[in-house]
Design a protein around this motif. Structure first.
Motif, PDB file in Angstrom:
ATOM      1  N   LEU A  27     -21.610 -34.094 -41.390  1.00  0.00           N
ATOM      2  CA  LEU A  27     -20.882 -34.217 -40.127  1.00  0.00           C
ATOM      3  C   LEU A  27     -21.819 -34.486 -38.961  1.00  0.00           C
ATOM      4  O   LEU A  27     -21.375 -34.824 -37.874  1.00  0.00           O
ATOM      5  CB  LEU A  27     -20.071 -32.947 -39.848  1.00  0.00           C
ATOM      6  N   THR A  28     -23.119 -34.370 -39.187  1.00  0.00           N
ATOM      7  CA  THR A  28     -24.085 -34.577 -38.103  1.00  0.00           C
ATOM      8  C   THR A  28     -24.687 -35.976 -38.095  1.00  0.00           C
ATOM      9  O   THR A  28     -25.347 -36.355 -37.128  1.00  0.00           O
ATOM     10  CB  THR A  28     -25.220 -33.540 -38.176  1.00  0.00           C
ATOM     11  N   GLU A  29     -24.479 -36.732 -39.144  1.00  0.00           N
ATOM     12  CA  GLU A  29     -25.015 -38.094 -39.228  1.00  0.00           C
ATOM     13  C   GLU A  29     -23.990 -39.105 -38.714  1.00  0.00           C
ATOM     14  O   GLU A  29     -22.791 -38.956 -38.927  1.00  0.00           O
ATOM     15  CB  GLU A  29     -25.374 -38.440 -40.672  1.00  0.00           C
ATOM     16  N   LYS A  30     -24.479 -40.154 -38.071  1.00  0.00           N
ATOM     17  CA  LYS A  30     -23.624 -41.241 -37.611  1.00  0.00           C
ATOM     18  C   LYS A  30     -23.135 -42.043 -38.816  1.00  0.00           C
ATOM     19  O   LYS A  30     -23.867 -42.239 -39.779  1.00  0.00           O
ATOM     20  CB  LYS A  30     -24.428 -42.147 -36.678  1.00  0.00           C
ATOM     21  N   ILE A  31     -21.884 -42.506 -38.759  1.00  0.00           N
ATOM     22  CA  ILE A  31     -21.366 -43.413 -39.784  1.00  0.00           C
ATOM     23  C   ILE A  31     -21.539 -44.832 -39.267  1.00  0.00           C
ATOM     24  O   ILE A  31     -21.143 -45.158 -38.150  1.00  0.00           O
ATOM     25  CB  ILE A  31     -19.884 -43.138 -40.099  1.00  0.00           C
ATOM     26  N   LYS A  32     -22.134 -45.675 -40.077  1.00  0.00           N
ATOM     27  CA  LYS A  32     -22.343 -47.091 -39.755  1.00  0.00           C
ATOM     28  C   LYS A  32     -21.478 -47.870 -40.745  1.00  0.00           C
ATOM     29  O   LYS A  32     -21.819 -47.993 -41.917  1.00  0.00           O
ATOM     30  CB  LYS A  32     -23.826 -47.418 -39.907  1.00  0.00           C
ATOM     31  N   TYR A  33     -20.345 -48.382 -40.270  1.00  0.00           N
ATOM     32  CA  TYR A  33     -19.348 -49.018 -41.126  1.00  0.00           C
ATOM     33  C   TYR A  33     -19.378 -50.530 -40.914  1.00  0.00           C
ATOM     34  O   TYR A  33     -19.153 -51.013 -39.798  1.00  0.00           O
ATOM     35  CB  TYR A  33     -17.966 -48.441 -40.786  1.00  0.00           C
ATOM     36  N   VAL A  43     -19.271 -41.224 -34.619  1.00  0.00           N
ATOM     37  CA  VAL A  43     -19.904 -39.902 -34.659  1.00  0.00           C
ATOM     38  C   VAL A  43     -18.825 -38.825 -34.618  1.00  0.00           C
ATOM     39  O   VAL A  43     -17.739 -39.017 -34.067  1.00  0.00           O
ATOM     40  CB  VAL A  43     -20.907 -39.683 -33.503  1.00  0.00           C
ATOM     41  N   HIS A  44     -19.166 -37.678 -35.208  1.00  0.00           N
ATOM     42  CA  HIS A  44     -18.268 -36.521 -35.199  1.00  0.00           C
ATOM     43  C   HIS A  44     -18.584 -35.684 -33.971  1.00  0.00           C
ATOM     44  O   HIS A  44     -19.737 -35.331 -33.734  1.00  0.00           O
ATOM     45  CB  HIS A  44     -18.473 -35.695 -36.469  1.00  0.00           C
ATOM     46  N   GLN A  45     -17.537 -35.371 -33.182  1.00  0.00           N
ATOM     47  CA  GLN A  45     -17.731 -34.595 -31.955  1.00  0.00           C
ATOM     48  C   GLN A  45     -17.011 -33.258 -32.024  1.00  0.00           C
ATOM     49  O   GLN A  45     -16.771 -32.629 -31.007  1.00  0.00           O
ATOM     50  CB  GLN A  45     -17.264 -35.409 -30.746  1.00  0.00           C
ATOM     51  N   GLY A  46     -16.645 -32.840 -33.247  1.00  0.00           N
ATOM     52  CA  GLY A  46     -16.028 -31.535 -33.421  1.00  0.00           C
ATOM     53  C   GLY A  46     -14.529 -31.546 -33.621  1.00  0.00           C
ATOM     54  O   GLY A  46     -13.945 -30.502 -33.900  1.00  0.00           O
ATOM     55  N   ASP A  47     -13.892 -32.703 -33.479  1.00  0.00           N
ATOM     56  CA  ASP A  47     -12.439 -32.788 -33.626  1.00  0.00           C
ATOM     57  C   ASP A  47     -12.027 -32.909 -35.087  1.00  0.00           C
ATOM     58  O   ASP A  47     -12.784 -33.420 -35.925  1.00  0.00           O
ATOM     59  CB  ASP A  47     -11.890 -34.007 -32.873  1.00  0.00           C
ATOM     60  N   PRO A  57     -12.288 -34.171 -40.630  1.00  0.00           N
ATOM     61  CA  PRO A  57     -13.111 -34.337 -39.433  1.00  0.00           C
ATOM     62  C   PRO A  57     -12.868 -35.730 -38.848  1.00  0.00           C
ATOM     63  O   PRO A  57     -12.761 -36.709 -39.586  1.00  0.00           O
ATOM     64  CB  PRO A  57     -14.543 -34.221 -39.955  1.00  0.00           C
ATOM     65  N   VAL A  58     -12.783 -35.802 -37.530  1.00  0.00           N
ATOM     66  CA  VAL A  58     -12.579 -37.075 -36.838  1.00  0.00           C
ATOM     67  C   VAL A  58     -13.931 -37.607 -36.379  1.00  0.00           C
ATOM     68  O   VAL A  58     -14.675 -36.919 -35.681  1.00  0.00           O
ATOM     69  CB  VAL A  58     -11.646 -36.901 -35.625  1.00  0.00           C
TER      70      VAL A  58
END
Length: 69
Positions: A27-33, A43-47, A57-58
């Motif tokens: 959840l701390t790593e950026k997703i590169k799609y 990025v995950h911001q807690g939502d 996780p959003v």
């Protein structure tokens, strides 16, 4: 390495809904799609959001970059 099912939100409006549920390793790593001629970054911001009865996780869209040639 375990996979976490996540929901991608924002970015290009024509990113198909069926491609918005993806898997991440953290959840701390950026997703590169990769989409079209570039990459969408999320990025995950807690939502969290409920999708088909499952709490996911959003990951929110932050930027688009071009694919280097």
């Amino acid at each position: 390495m375990s996979q976490i099912k996540v929901l991608l939100v924002g970015g290009l409006p024509h990113l198909p809904l069926d491609e918005r549920v993806q898997f991440a390793t953290s959840l701390t790593e950026k997703i590169k799609y990769q989409f079209g001629s570039g990459y969408e970054h999320f990025v995950h911001q807690g939502d969290y959001a409920t999708v088909d009865g499952e709490e996911l996780p959003v990951f929110r869209w932050t930027a688009r970059t071009a694919i280097a040639e």
